[in-house]
Design an enzyme around this catalytic site. Sequence first.
Site, mmCIF file in Angstrom:
data_model
loop_
_atom_site.group_PDB
_atom_site.id
_atom_site.type_symbol
_atom_site.label_atom_id
_atom_site.label_comp_id
_atom_site.label_asym_id
_atom_site.label_seq_id
_atom_site.Cartn_x
_atom_site.Cartn_y
_atom_site.Cartn_z
ATOM 1 N N HIS A 107 0.880 -1.178 0.000
ATOM 2 C CA HIS A 107 0.000 0.000 0.000
ATOM 3 C C HIS A 107 0.914 1.224 0.000
ATOM 4 O O HIS A 107 2.024 1.179 0.556
ATOM 5 C CB HIS A 107 -0.830 0.096 1.281
ATOM 6 C CG HIS A 107 -1.693 -1.089 1.584
ATOM 7 N ND1 HIS A 107 -1.219 -2.229 2.171
ATOM 8 C CD2 HIS A 107 -3.022 -1.275 1.419
ATOM 9 C CE1 HIS A 107 -2.219 -3.083 2.334
ATOM 10 N NE2 HIS A 107 -3.328 -2.537 1.893
ATOM 11 N N ASP A 110 2.344 1.958 3.347
ATOM 12 C CA ASP A 110 3.314 0.998 3.918
ATOM 13 C C ASP A 110 4.734 1.469 3.650
ATOM 14 O O ASP A 110 5.634 1.247 4.453
ATOM 15 C CB ASP A 110 3.234 -0.386 3.245
ATOM 16 C CG ASP A 110 1.871 -1.017 3.307
ATOM 17 O OD1 ASP A 110 1.108 -0.665 4.210
ATOM 18 O OD2 ASP A 110 1.591 -1.869 2.436
#
Length: 444
Positions: A107, A110
């Site tokens: 993501h 992240d």
Amino acid sequence: MTKAFIGDKEYFPGIGMIGFEGKGSDNPLAFKFYDPDKIVAGKTMRDHMRFAIAYWHSFCADGADPFGRPTMIFPWSDQDPMTAALKKADAAFEFFTKIGVDHYCFHDTDVSPEGDSVSEYEKNFHQVALALKERQDATGVKLLWNTANVFSNPRYMNGAATNPDFDVVSRVAVQVKNSLDVNVLLGGENYVFWGGREGYMDLWNTDMKIETENLARFLTMARDYGRKVGFTGPFLIEPKPMEPTKHQYDYDAATSIGFVRQHGLEKDFKINIESNHATLAGHTFAHDLQVCADNGMLGSIDANQGDYQNGWDTDEFPSNIYDAVEAMMVVLNSGGLTTGGLNFDAKLRRNSTDAEDLFLAHIGGMDTFALALTMADKIITDGKISGMKDARYDSFSSGNGLAFSQGKLSLEELYAIGKDIGEPAKISGKQEKIRNLVNQYLFS
Ligand code: XUL
Ligand code: CO
């Protein structure tokens, strides 16, 4: 790459490249069944599996749960968020290289700090993306897929593309547009939408029609933008019935496929099936995979497992051979994964705190699927079970049964045949015989 780590620090010292040693090995840090270059069913194991490491679980999940603080201290943490992100990237690529996996997925949040403004978010994300590109080029590791985290930030508490407030919907576009740009920069092979908050907590305050139409409109816009900037792979919807919302619109494979078709997106979208999401929807992993395969929509797989006693997403590393064999049967029978892969949407337990645990978890998950691939190939090649399954439908391959399956009978004609037959003979489903055979294949 000449050394097993990137940059100037080794984050997993004392752990070298993980090799295949075979089932007789007692080295916990070696593969027992995953032999990447071994040919099974005409392809190497590596090419069948297309394993990918999930950035969020492997390098971000710190063991915190709703009842307790983090249990893991990451050696790549740093006071400065951008320094931490770059150190984390080094640790991640060291891990990918040592475990010997060709793909990863992430993501936006992240890999990169969100910052305090849109411009900071964009600056950080693009800087980290360039660093990821460098590391991809240095190691040969590729991006299986990326996605935008439009569910963790409090601004998404009422949903992302399904938010009742247009301002929030527009804010989702900031993350999705940037994520598509980064996907193209990194040569991503798929792009994922997991609608974590695309659902509702209470139908009393929710207009489902507006929300789902907005979701379709948003996905269409994302598709158009992705194609415009050169993304050629499939967009993937990852179904999940609930959690964090009470009800999620992408409930399961069948619902998601219907949605995609209803809105004319079926040429560009496929489905990403997660084992633990299928079971939360009241299906088996194999069921949801088969629904996708039957519809030509099997895109990719989030490989994990749940806990049959728990009604939530436990995201455990897969170790259940039966489930994995059933899954690999569907994958092999449907022609295999093409742009998709098997990513571990699985995380270490809160109390698995040794540095080697991350390796052990992935070794176990990869071995589980490698063993399952071998078993599925054996079952398919032998043909006994598929023969029994096909035989159950023999009545549709000739005579009136064939005419029925070709759509040549009216209800009156079918009625006349049924009247003539009277009471059909009982034919056993032979479930017990088949289950016994499965055990024989697995354990003899
Ligand atoms: C959450 C989940 C996500 C998606 C990506 O249940 O599976 O991590 O895989 O957003
Ligand atoms: Co997932």
